[in-house]
Design a protein around this motif. Structure first.
Motif, PDB file in Angstrom:
ATOM      1  N   LEU A 193       9.770 -13.507  35.303  1.00  0.00           N
ATOM      2  CA  LEU A 193       9.428 -12.340  35.089  1.00  0.00           C
ATOM      3  C   LEU A 193      10.053 -11.599  36.962  1.00  0.00           C
ATOM      4  N   THR A 194       9.585 -12.959  38.064  1.00  0.00           N
ATOM      5  CA  THR A 194      10.348 -12.477  39.246  1.00  0.00           C
ATOM      6  C   THR A 194      12.231 -11.932  39.354  1.00  0.00           C
ATOM      7  N   LEU A 195      12.940 -12.777  38.550  1.00  0.00           N
ATOM      8  CA  LEU A 195      14.182 -12.736  38.352  1.00  0.00           C
ATOM      9  C   LEU A 195      14.667 -11.849  37.043  1.00  0.00           C
ATOM     10  N   THR A 245      16.122 -26.431  35.164  1.00  0.00           N
ATOM     11  CA  THR A 245      16.991 -25.833  35.548  1.00  0.00           C
ATOM     12  C   THR A 245      16.843 -24.761  35.208  1.00  0.00           C
ATOM     13  N   THR A 246      17.910 -24.028  36.451  1.00  0.00           N
ATOM     14  CA  THR A 246      17.977 -22.653  36.263  1.00  0.00           C
ATOM     15  C   THR A 246      18.215 -21.556  35.573  1.00  0.00           C
ATOM     16  N   ALA A 247      18.808 -21.853  34.368  1.00  0.00           N
ATOM     17  CA  ALA A 247      19.287 -21.799  33.183  1.00  0.00           C
ATOM     18  C   ALA A 247      17.428 -21.755  32.404  1.00  0.00           C
ATOM     19  N   ALA A 248      17.457 -22.831  31.693  1.00  0.00           N
ATOM     20  CA  ALA A 248      16.243 -22.786  31.391  1.00  0.00           C
ATOM     21  C   ALA A 248      14.812 -22.006  31.690  1.00  0.00           C
ATOM     22  N   VAL A 249      14.901 -22.679  32.963  1.00  0.00           N
ATOM     23  CA  VAL A 249      13.171 -22.064  32.878  1.00  0.00           C
ATOM     24  C   VAL A 249      13.368 -20.555  34.438  1.00  0.00           C
ATOM     25  N   SER A 250      13.754 -21.020  35.390  1.00  0.00           N
ATOM     26  CA  SER A 250      13.972 -19.782  36.808  1.00  0.00           C
ATOM     27  C   SER A 250      14.479 -18.609  35.876  1.00  0.00           C
ATOM     28  N   TYR A 251      15.301 -18.874  35.646  1.00  0.00           N
ATOM     29  CA  TYR A 251      15.883 -16.780  35.016  1.00  0.00           C
ATOM     30  C   TYR A 251      15.280 -16.728  33.882  1.00  0.00           C
ATOM     31  N   THR A 290      11.091 -12.887  47.461  1.00  0.00           N
ATOM     32  CA  THR A 290       9.925 -13.902  45.752  1.00  0.00           C
ATOM     33  C   THR A 290      11.197 -14.328  45.125  1.00  0.00           C
ATOM     34  N   PRO A 291      12.144 -13.989  44.178  1.00  0.00           N
ATOM     35  CA  PRO A 291      13.244 -14.368  43.695  1.00  0.00           C
ATOM     36  C   PRO A 291      13.646 -15.909  44.249  1.00  0.00           C
ATOM     37  N   LEU A 292      14.271 -15.851  45.256  1.00  0.00           N
ATOM     38  CA  LEU A 292      15.262 -17.057  45.866  1.00  0.00           C
ATOM     39  C   LEU A 292      13.500 -17.731  46.650  1.00  0.00           C
ATOM     40  N   ASP A 293      12.299 -17.316  46.438  1.00  0.00           N
ATOM     41  CA  ASP A 293      11.497 -18.687  46.589  1.00  0.00           C
ATOM     42  C   ASP A 293      11.241 -18.996  45.479  1.00  0.00           C
ATOM     43  N   THR A 294      11.023 -18.525  44.071  1.00  0.00           N
ATOM     44  CA  THR A 294      10.930 -19.233  43.288  1.00  0.00           C
ATOM     45  C   THR A 294      11.441 -19.900  43.448  1.00  0.00           C
ATOM     46  N   LEU A 295      13.404 -19.705  43.144  1.00  0.00           N
ATOM     47  CA  LEU A 295      14.596 -20.896  42.748  1.00  0.00           C
ATOM     48  C   LEU A 295      14.263 -22.086  42.482  1.00  0.00           C
ATOM     49  N   LYS A 296      14.409 -21.978  44.477  1.00  0.00           N
ATOM     50  CA  LYS A 296      13.882 -23.271  45.439  1.00  0.00           C
ATOM     51  C   LYS A 296      12.577 -23.853  45.023  1.00  0.00           C
ATOM     52  N   ALA A 338      16.145  -1.956  44.284  1.00  0.00           N
ATOM     53  CA  ALA A 338      16.679  -2.311  44.611  1.00  0.00           C
ATOM     54  C   ALA A 338      15.817  -3.097  45.366  1.00  0.00           C
ATOM     55  N   ASP A 339      14.614  -3.231  45.687  1.00  0.00           N
ATOM     56  CA  ASP A 339      13.344  -3.865  46.330  1.00  0.00           C
ATOM     57  C   ASP A 339      13.468  -4.819  45.122  1.00  0.00           C
ATOM     58  N   GLY A 340      13.233  -5.123  44.031  1.00  0.00           N
ATOM     59  CA  GLY A 340      12.616  -6.117  42.891  1.00  0.00           C
ATOM     60  C   GLY A 340      13.429  -7.177  42.544  1.00  0.00           C
ATOM     61  N   ILE A 341      15.385  -7.220  43.360  1.00  0.00           N
ATOM     62  CA  ILE A 341      16.137  -8.234  43.508  1.00  0.00           C
ATOM     63  C   ILE A 341      15.516  -8.649  44.774  1.00  0.00           C
ATOM     64  N   SER A 342      16.013  -8.390  45.714  1.00  0.00           N
ATOM     65  CA  SER A 342      17.004  -8.456  46.820  1.00  0.00           C
ATOM     66  C   SER A 342      16.180  -9.137  48.157  1.00  0.00           C
ATOM     67  N   MET A 343      14.659  -8.712  47.175  1.00  0.00           N
ATOM     68  CA  MET A 343      13.194  -9.275  48.064  1.00  0.00           C
ATOM     69  C   MET A 343      13.247 -11.113  48.021  1.00  0.00           C
TER      70      MET A 343
END
Length: 218
Positions: free
Chosen positions: A210-212, A201-207, A187-193, A180-185
């Motif tokens: 490891l945190t996403l 681009t989100t598809a090429a890099v952010s996704y 950190t992933p949102l901050d990494t994406l921002k 649960a925490d690994g996706i809703s925390m």
């Protein structure tokens, strides 16, 4: 007619210490059952470890003090201390955590001050504070509740996780917590921002980080 004025309490219980402690332990059973349902078999294993440690430490200190061991153990105060501490720590905390905490509660907080009735603090809660200050990470690392866990943890896996930090299936306790925490925390949102602000681009890099998750969530 004359009246005698006395201070409270006005109703006195005829129950002795052992009977009162039994009632406290019995009152804790429903809560322990609910906690075991939501947080797994680790709750019961921690209870067993705490009870064994509490009774062993109590007997050892009483022997050193030349006190009657059987009489003191049968007042069930050590049992109640073990119950209170065991349900206050994460169910899959390492085994040494509950052993250290229970030993501190019985030897230092309770017996060092003279035993039951002489201690300045509640032994279980004083031990909880010690563990929280000394080992904050394992003391705050709870697994998600059973209904939202992706990986089920059976009784054998629970024993392995508590004593080796890995389930018998090979998953670490940290991995079991990630459901649960690994996706809703945050950190992933901050990494994406951060990645978007740098032109990725989100598809090429952010996704692919490891945190996403590997597949975008809608």
């Amino acid at each position: 007619m004359s009246f005698k004025i006395a201070s409270s309490p006005h109703q006195h219980s005829q129950k002795n210490t052992a009977q009162l402690m039994k009632l406290v332990a019995l009152a804790a059973v429903p809560g322990i059952a609910v906690q075991a349902y939501f947080f797994g078999y680790g709750v019961l294993i921690q209870l067993v470890l705490a009870i064994i440690t509490a009774l062993s430490c109590e007997a050892a200190v009483l022997a050193i003090r030349s006190k009657k061991i059987k009489v003191k153990l049968l007042d069930h105060s050590a049992l109640v201390t073990a119950l209170l501490l065991a349900v206050a720590i994460p169910s899959y905390a390492p085994w040494w955590l509950v052993v250290i905490g229970t030993a501190f509660a019985i030897v230092v907080v309770k017996q060092l001050y003279g035993g039951l009735g002489n201690n300045l603090f509640n032994p279980a809660m004083a031990a909880y504070v010690l563990l929280l200050v000394s080992f904050p990470l394992p003391m705050t690392s709870w697994l998600p509740a059973a209904p939202v866990q992706h990986l089920s943890v059976g009784p054998v896996d629970a024993v392995c996780a508590i004593f080796t930090d890995f389930s018998c299936s090979g998953y670490s306790v940290s991995q079991l917590r990630q459901d649960a925490d690994g996706i809703s925390m945050a950190t992933p949102l901050d990494t994406l921002k951060t990645d978007l602000s740098q032109g990725y681009t989100t598809a090429a890099v952010s996704y692919t980080h490891l945190t996403l998750p590997t597949t975008p969530y809608v």
